[in-house]
Enzyme design. Structure first.
Site, short mmCIF file in Angstrom:
data_model
loop_
_atom_site.label_atom_id
_atom_site.label_comp_id
_atom_site.label_asym_id
_atom_site.label_seq_id
_atom_site.Cartn_x
_atom_site.Cartn_y
_atom_site.Cartn_z
CG HIS A 374 -1.74 -1.22 1.33
ND1 HIS A 374 -2.39 -1.60 2.46
CD2 HIS A 374 -2.02 -2.16 0.39
CE1 HIS A 374 -3.03 -2.73 2.23
NE2 HIS A 374 -2.81 -3.09 0.99
CB CYS A 687 -4.11 1.24 -17.77
SG CYS A 687 -4.98 -0.15 -17.02
C1 PEP Z 1 -2.49 -3.92 -13.86
O1 PEP Z 1 -2.63 -5.03 -13.33
O2 PEP Z 1 -1.79 -3.72 -14.87
C2 PEP Z 1 -3.16 -2.74 -13.30
C3 PEP Z 1 -3.13 -1.59 -13.92
O3 PEP Z 1 -3.78 -2.90 -12.10
P1 PEP Z 1 -3.01 -2.91 -10.71
O4 PEP Z 1 -1.57 -2.60 -10.99
O5 PEP Z 1 -3.68 -1.91 -9.85
O6 PEP Z 1 -3.22 -4.33 -10.28
#
Ligand code: PEP
Ligand code: MG
Length: 759
Positions: A374, A687
């Site tokens: 976190h 993303c």
């Molecule tokens: C991912 O898994 O690429 C993502 C953008 O989500 P997180 O990093 O929050 O798991």
């Protein structure tokens, strides 16, 4: 006979106690006199040899992390002082240093690993007793006594020497032996480099701000054991009450209760208090007695292979710190003023605490932590360079020390040499220069030479991120991670609170699209107020949309908050970790139901709603066509998708960088996703963190991913590179590399970029 043998140890211990108190008093007087560091060391060795009736007493101190140097001796040849050196683990002295354990032998030359040091004249001494000079796990040196006669030293003698070593450690800490030799500058004055791992990229220079400042013990020796024993009993009493109070608090999860119960067990352990009282009887102050026990626990910690036991021992370590704070009155708030450009140094820190410090921090260096912790998520959201796994830095750093944080390399330089600081400043200046260049591109599109424009978006997770939207030149927010608001509180946020926050996010975006991702918890993201699940493999467990669908109350509440926040504006929602069509249909139906309900309640509904899915598991790439037709958009969560594609845990340092994102097999897989989205005219973006790495971004754009969402600081570099190349040519380079049978396209891309004429 029996009676006598019962009495004997007591008399010995009484004698040794008063002997050791006398010795400590003489030691303190010696240390109090003026004179240089060497002079002090010489007098100390003389005094110990004299008091313990041994022919030799020597002090070895570390000149660097691996080398011990004979710094003072009574009995060995004086010419050997500052000449004789040994490596950690070498000879008996090196063994004491390496293991942090005493070595006691009547026949030293017969001991395994004994090393003759003819220059010291040592071979004529048979018996050897060496104890570590250490302070709370920090190895400082070794204190040795030797005699010609083959005798073993008694437990009491070992004990007395350990107590003396403890005082020496405190004095070393306070700089009592500082000499002209730069290798022996007082502790915590030397430059040190900590090699950890990257938590968040970026570079920063600043001054240490310890989240939990070290407790400084200035009075290791005490004259009045009765008063000291009263003090320690009193402090332990207070400690017990404070733990009981903590345990009585509500909303503790299973793990917190376990830790506190272990604390309580230690705090009530008679052995612990008894050992500290014995140390006090031998002349230590209450504080020094706590530290001596703490050092011993740390030394044991290093030897324990079992991770459960290690954790329990580290609980004991924490407990000692609490006790020291009670005794010295040095709480977290020591009254020290936060330095200019503070860099937070801590063992670990929770997301809410980190957020409290906020943007005033220039950087963060943690001993523990993980990429997905976190704290790392918050540091990323705040765009603060973060180094994790910087072992032992909290023991080395002092408030106000100069520190350089190299988030790119995962390195922290503490009290750096001038040359290192200069080179680092050049690097920061170059980055600032580049940022200026990028700023000039802010209003320009990311249009490549071939005419293709890539849509560059930013990732966000805090209200504080939004000001970057205008500054970064992003076209919108491609991923708003909503879990931070859930993680930083100790209870579930209310719908009205969320609605007001989401509304402010939309206000700040000024009409630009914000893709709100519904709560993505589970795996590494555990809510403090939700019962943690014991899962064998949480990354593949009950997480993200799986939790949302099984506990739809939270999902629905969040969707209501989003609808109300939109208040007639367009709304974009996406679900994390969708694995199959059915999951998407079910999640989508919750949104549709809430829209209907809000409308029937007379609330204003969004002017338009886009409902999309994150593709984070390979299965979704092969979902039925109906999925691609139903979803308004697909956003590739590359961080998760990659970990499942390569079966390499994104949290595991040993494997997480093992497979290249530009591996042709992964690129090929991404191309298939592009193809499937094209077939059904579905919007697509990427993303994950890789979208913000310029070469990866080029490759993604070249294979046809039209939108990339990244942290704001990456937009400039990515845009600048895209504008300099033809994506068609990039595509050719990737194709040629694949046809040549390369594993990864990286090398070809890097070479091609390097050979390109400068623009
Ligand atoms: C991912 O898994 O690429 C993502 C953008 O989500 P997180 O990093 O929050 O798991
Ligand atoms: Mg993910």
């Amino acid at each position: 006979m029996n009676d006598q043998s019962k009495m004997a140890p007591d008399r010995t211990s009484e004698r040794t106690e008063s002997e050791s108190r006398k010795l400590l008093r003489r030691l303190r007087d010696t240390l109090a006199t003026t004179g240089g560091g060497q002079d002090r060391l010489d007098r100390i060795t003389h005094l110990i040899a004299d008091s313990m009736g041994t022919e030799v007493c020597s002090i070895y101190l570390f000149r660097d992390a691996e080398t011990l140097e004979l710094c003072a001796t009574e009995g060995l040849k004086p010419e050997a002082v500052h000449q004789t050196r040994m490596k950690l683990g070498e000879g008996l002295v090196g063994r004491v240093a390496r293991t942090s354990m005493a070595v006691n032998t009547a026949n030293a030359p017969a001991e395994k690993g004994f090393r003759f040091m003819p220059e010291t004249g040592e071979e004529i001494y048979s018996s050897f007793l060496g104890v570590p000079i250490q302070r709370v796990g920090e190895k400082l040196g070794v204190l040795v006594v030797q005699s010609k006669t083959a005798r073993g030293y008694s437990d009491d003698e070992i004990y007395a020497l350990e107590v003396v070593a403890m005082v020496l450690a405190e004095m070393t800490e306070l700089g009592a032996f500082t000499s002209d030799d730069p290798a022996f500058r007082a502790n915590h004055r030397q430059p040190e480099m900590f090699r950890g791992s990257t938590g968040q990229e970026g570079a920063a220079e600043g001054h240490v701000w310890l989240h939990e400042p070290r407790v400084v013990v200035t009075n290791p020796v005490a004259d009045d054991p009765l008063t000291e024993i009263e003090r320690i009993r009193d402090a332990v009493g207070q400690l017990r009450v404070s733990i009981d109070d903590l345990l009585a608090a509500e909303s503790l999860d299973k793990e917190q209760v376990q830790v506190l119960e272990a604390y309580r067990m230690f705090a009530n352990s008679r052995g612990w208090l008894r050992r500290m009282e014995e140390d006090i009887q031998r002349g230590l102050s209450a504080e020094a007695a706590v530290e001596k026990e703490q050092s011993a626990a740390r030394a044991r910690l290093e030897q324990v292979p079992d991770s459960y036991l290690r954790e329990r021992l580290s609980d004991l370590d924490d407990l000692s710190n609490r006790l020291l704070r009670i005794l010295t009155g040095q709480g977290k708030d020591t009254g020290a003023e936060m330095p200019l450009n503070p860099v937070l140094v801590a063992r670990n820190i929770g997301p809410a605490e980190l957020l409290d410090y906020g943007r005033k921090l220039k950087g963060v260096v943690l001993e523990e932590g993980s990429v997905g912790s976190h704290a790392a998520i918050v540091a990323r959201a705040l765009a603060i360079p973060l180094v994790i796994h910087a072992a032992r830095i909290t023991q080395e750093a002092l408030n106000g020390d100069q520190i350089l944080v190299d988030g790119d390399q995962g390195i922290a330089h503490l009290r750096p040499e001038d040359s290192v600081a200069r080179a680092f400043r050049d690097k920061i200046a170059m980055q600032a220069e580049a940022q200026k260049r990028y700023a000039s591109l802010r209003t320009q599109p990311a249009t490549a030479k071939c005419g293709t424009t890539v849509n560059l978006l930013m990732n966000a997770g805090l209200m504080a991120d939004l000001p970057s939207l205008a500054g970064s030149g992003a076209e919108g927010v491609g991923l708003f991670r909503t879990e931070l608001q859930f993680l930083i509180r100790n209870k579930m946020p209310k719908r009205a609170e969320l609605a007001s926050l989401y509304a402010r996010v939309m206000d700040a975006a000024q009409g630009k699209r914000v893709a709100f991702r519904t709560l993505d918890i589970g795996s590494d993201k555990v809510l403090p107020y939700m019962k943690p699940n014991d899962e064998p493999n949480p990354a593949m467990g009950w997480r993200a949309i799986r939790v949302g669908l099984d506990k739809p109350g939270v999902l629905r509440m969040q969707v209501q908050a989003l609808i109300r926040a939109a208040n007639g504006r367009p709304l974009t929602v996406m679900f994390p970790f969708i694995t199959e069509l059915g999951e998407f249909q079910e999640a989508r139906s919750h949104v549709l139901r809430e829209l209907h309900r809000e409308k029937s309640l007379g609330h204003t509904v969004p002017s338009s709603v886009e409902i999309g899915a994150m593709m984070e598991t390979p299965s979704l790439a092969f979902a039925p066509k109906a999925f691609f037709e139903l979803t308004d958009f697909v956003s590739i969560g590359g961080n998760d998708l990659k970990q499942f594609f390569f079966a390499a845990d994104r949290e595991n340092e040993r494997v997480r960088r093992r497979y290249d994102t530009l591996n042709h097999s992964f690129l090929r897989f991404l191309e298939q996703i592009v193809e499937r989205c094209r077939e059904s005219n579905t919007k697509l973006s990427f993303c994950g963190e890789d979208a913000g790495r310029p070469i990866e971004a080029l490759a993604f754009a070249a294979i046809g991913i039209p939108a990339l969402s990244m942290r704001p600081a990456s937009i400039g570099p990515v845009k600048s590179l895209i504008r300099q190349v033809s994506l068609q040519e990039v595509r050719e380079v990737i194709k040629a590399s694949r046809e040549a049978g390369d594993e990864s396209a990286r090398k070809s891309l890097v070479n091609w970029l390097a050979e390109r004429p400068a623009t």
